[in-house]
Design a protein around this motif. Structure first.
Motif, PDB file in Angstrom:
ATOM      1  N   GLU A  18       7.678 -11.621  -0.283  1.00 44.45           N
ATOM      2  CA  GLU A  18       7.868  -9.918   0.501  1.00 44.45           C
ATOM      3  C   GLU A  18       6.441  -9.063  -0.708  1.00 44.45           C
ATOM      4  O   GLU A  18       7.754  -9.346  -2.103  1.00 44.45           O
ATOM      5  CB  GLU A  18       7.899  -9.095   0.719  1.00 44.45           C
ATOM      6  CG  GLU A  18       9.044  -9.478   2.004  1.00 44.45           C
ATOM      7  CD  GLU A  18       9.685  -8.625   2.714  1.00 44.45           C
ATOM      8  OE1 GLU A  18      10.445  -9.520   3.947  1.00 44.45           O
ATOM      9  OE2 GLU A  18       9.928  -7.824   1.677  1.00 44.45           O
ATOM     10  N   ALA A  19       5.496  -9.363  -0.524  1.00 45.59           N
ATOM     11  CA  ALA A  19       4.790  -8.268  -1.610  1.00 45.59           C
ATOM     12  C   ALA A  19       5.114  -6.668  -1.806  1.00 45.59           C
ATOM     13  O   ALA A  19       5.785  -6.439  -1.107  1.00 45.59           O
ATOM     14  CB  ALA A  19       3.230  -8.223  -0.794  1.00 45.59           C
ATOM     15  N   ALA A  20       5.069  -6.601  -3.167  1.00 41.59           N
ATOM     16  CA  ALA A  20       5.961  -6.057  -3.536  1.00 41.59           C
ATOM     17  C   ALA A  20       4.760  -4.669  -3.564  1.00 41.59           C
ATOM     18  O   ALA A  20       3.806  -4.900  -3.605  1.00 41.59           O
ATOM     19  CB  ALA A  20       6.072  -5.858  -5.711  1.00 41.59           C
ATOM     20  N   LEU A  21       5.396  -3.182  -3.259  1.00 39.78           N
ATOM     21  CA  LEU A  21       4.052  -1.823  -2.266  1.00 39.78           C
ATOM     22  C   LEU A  21       4.688  -0.991  -2.626  1.00 39.78           C
ATOM     23  O   LEU A  21       6.487  -0.828  -2.939  1.00 39.78           O
ATOM     24  CB  LEU A  21       4.269  -2.080  -0.694  1.00 39.78           C
ATOM     25  CG  LEU A  21       3.918  -2.688   0.160  1.00 39.78           C
ATOM     26  CD1 LEU A  21       3.519  -2.107   1.153  1.00 39.78           C
ATOM     27  CD2 LEU A  21       2.402  -3.563   0.037  1.00 39.78           C
ATOM     28  N   PRO A  22       4.379   0.698  -3.393  1.00 33.53           N
ATOM     29  CA  PRO A  22       5.325   1.617  -3.762  1.00 33.53           C
ATOM     30  C   PRO A  22       5.811   1.730  -2.929  1.00 33.53           C
ATOM     31  O   PRO A  22       5.952   1.703  -1.685  1.00 33.53           O
ATOM     32  CB  PRO A  22       3.424   2.276  -3.703  1.00 33.53           C
ATOM     33  CG  PRO A  22       2.191   1.622  -3.687  1.00 33.53           C
ATOM     34  CD  PRO A  22       1.979   0.405  -2.919  1.00 33.53           C
ATOM     35  N   GLY A  23       6.859   2.235  -3.744  1.00 29.18           N
ATOM     36  CA  GLY A  23       8.278   2.629  -2.048  1.00 29.18           C
ATOM     37  C   GLY A  23       8.620   1.062  -1.777  1.00 29.18           C
ATOM     38  O   GLY A  23      10.052   1.698  -1.763  1.00 29.18           O
ATOM     39  N   PRO A  33       3.660  -8.019   5.859  1.00 25.97           N
ATOM     40  CA  PRO A  33       2.977  -6.650   4.481  1.00 25.97           C
ATOM     41  C   PRO A  33       1.641  -6.752   5.163  1.00 25.97           C
ATOM     42  O   PRO A  33       1.548  -5.365   4.827  1.00 25.97           O
ATOM     43  CB  PRO A  33       2.719  -7.922   3.457  1.00 25.97           C
ATOM     44  CG  PRO A  33       3.637  -9.235   3.596  1.00 25.97           C
ATOM     45  CD  PRO A  33       3.483  -9.322   4.925  1.00 25.97           C
ATOM     46  N   CYS A  34       0.653  -7.259   6.301  1.00 26.53           N
ATOM     47  CA  CYS A  34      -0.191  -6.268   6.722  1.00 26.53           C
ATOM     48  C   CYS A  34      -0.170  -5.244   8.313  1.00 26.53           C
ATOM     49  O   CYS A  34      -0.817  -4.133   8.025  1.00 26.53           O
ATOM     50  CB  CYS A  34      -1.403  -7.614   7.147  1.00 26.53           C
ATOM     51  SG  CYS A  34      -1.659  -9.109   5.949  1.00 26.53           S
ATOM     52  N   SER A  35       1.795  -5.538   8.194  1.00 31.00           N
ATOM     53  CA  SER A  35       1.470  -4.578   9.556  1.00 31.00           C
ATOM     54  C   SER A  35       2.403  -3.123   8.510  1.00 31.00           C
ATOM     55  O   SER A  35       1.852  -1.552   8.752  1.00 31.00           O
ATOM     56  CB  SER A  35       3.215  -4.921  10.600  1.00 31.00           C
ATOM     57  OG  SER A  35       4.313  -4.949   9.445  1.00 31.00           O
ATOM     58  N   VAL A  36       2.945  -3.464   7.703  1.00 32.62           N
ATOM     59  CA  VAL A  36       3.476  -2.244   6.517  1.00 32.62           C
ATOM     60  C   VAL A  36       1.839  -1.430   6.474  1.00 32.62           C
ATOM     61  O   VAL A  36       1.946  -0.031   5.916  1.00 32.62           O
ATOM     62  CB  VAL A  36       4.130  -2.307   5.064  1.00 32.62           C
ATOM     63  CG1 VAL A  36       4.154  -1.874   3.917  1.00 32.62           C
ATOM     64  CG2 VAL A  36       5.344  -3.680   6.105  1.00 32.62           C
ATOM     65  N   VAL A  37       0.695  -2.220   5.292  1.00 29.75           N
ATOM     66  CA  VAL A  37       0.367  -1.540   5.286  1.00 29.75           C
ATOM     67  C   VAL A  37      -0.862  -0.493   6.492  1.00 29.75           C
ATOM     68  O   VAL A  37      -1.979   0.004   6.206  1.00 29.75           O
ATOM     69  CB  VAL A  37      -1.612  -2.868   4.675  1.00 29.75           C
ATOM     70  CG1 VAL A  37      -2.825  -2.149   4.982  1.00 29.75           C
ATOM     71  CG2 VAL A  37      -0.604  -3.206   3.551  1.00 29.75           C
ATOM     72  N   ARG A  38      -0.463  -1.325   8.149  1.00 27.50           N
ATOM     73  CA  ARG A  38      -1.656  -0.982   8.793  1.00 27.50           C
ATOM     74  C   ARG A  38      -1.351  -0.039   8.742  1.00 27.50           C
ATOM     75  O   ARG A  38      -1.134   1.508   9.736  1.00 27.50           O
ATOM     76  CB  ARG A  38      -1.064  -1.746  10.175  1.00 27.50           C
ATOM     77  CG  ARG A  38      -2.538  -2.944  10.031  1.00 27.50           C
ATOM     78  CD  ARG A  38      -2.204  -3.559  11.768  1.00 27.50           C
ATOM     79  NE  ARG A  38      -1.138  -4.892  11.847  1.00 27.50           N
ATOM     80  CZ  ARG A  38      -0.783  -5.896  11.858  1.00 27.50           C
ATOM     81  NH1 ARG A  38      -1.709  -6.134  10.623  1.00 27.50           N
ATOM     82  NH2 ARG A  38       0.138  -6.288  12.031  1.00 27.50           N
ATOM     83  N   GLN A  39       1.001   0.124   9.284  1.00 31.39           N
ATOM     84  CA  GLN A  39       0.991   1.646   9.185  1.00 31.39           C
ATOM     85  C   GLN A  39       0.858   2.438   8.421  1.00 31.39           C
ATOM     86  O   GLN A  39       1.438   3.946   8.550  1.00 31.39           O
ATOM     87  CB  GLN A  39       2.545   1.304   9.120  1.00 31.39           C
ATOM     88  CG  GLN A  39       3.825   2.609   9.816  1.00 31.39           C
ATOM     89  CD  GLN A  39       3.266   2.335  10.608  1.00 31.39           C
ATOM     90  OE1 GLN A  39       3.382   2.378  12.217  1.00 31.39           O
ATOM     91  NE2 GLN A  39       3.614   4.050  11.028  1.00 31.39           N
TER      92      GLN A  39
END
Length: 141
Positions: A18-23, A33-39
């Motif tokens: 999975e992509a490493a995102l802040p937090g 990861p796209c849904s996380v970015v959308r959220q």
């Protein structure tokens, strides 16, 4: 030289990394990861909207406070005008009372002076009558 493969590596588990995102929102979840970015974008818009509404609320509160201060200042100005008028009327009233008191004092002095003159005239007449009767008594002796 090949690096050793860890037991948790994607090659061994068969999961894609999975992509490493802040937090690390996606950590431990099987989310796209796209849904996380959308959220995150939704949350950003919601936060912006909340901040905008907070700014509007503060602006409205300041406007209300200015209006209330204006109303208070108008009331104070009106009260100040009433106080000035009250002082003016009070000074006029006191001047009128002083004038009337002086007038009454003069009338009383005139009455007292008149009464005193009348009293003295009466006493003089009585004394003259007594003196006249005493003279006649002395002459007849």
């Amino acid at each position: 030289m090949d690096s050793p493969v860890s037991p948790q590596s994607p090659e061994r588990t068969g999961r894609k990394q999975e992509a490493a995102l802040p937090g690390t929102l996606a950590k431990g979840r099987n989310e796209d990861p796209c849904s996380v970015v959308r959220q995150l974008a939704v949350w950003e818009r919601e936060l912006e909207e909340i901040e905008k509404k907070g700014g509007e609320l503060m602006t409205g509160q300041w406007k209300l406070m200015r209006e209330q201060m204006g109303t208070v200042m108008e009331g104070l100005a009106e009260m100040q005008g009433q106080l000035v008028e009250f002082r003016r009327v009070s000074v006029q009233g006191m001047a009128k009372v002083r004038s009337e008191v002086k007038e009454v004092e003069e009338k009383l002095q005139n009455i007292v002076a008149h009464e005193e003159r009348a009293f003295r005239a009466e006493w003089r007449a009585e004394l003259e009558a007594l003196a006249g009767s005493l003279r006649e008594g002395l002459r007849s002796e």
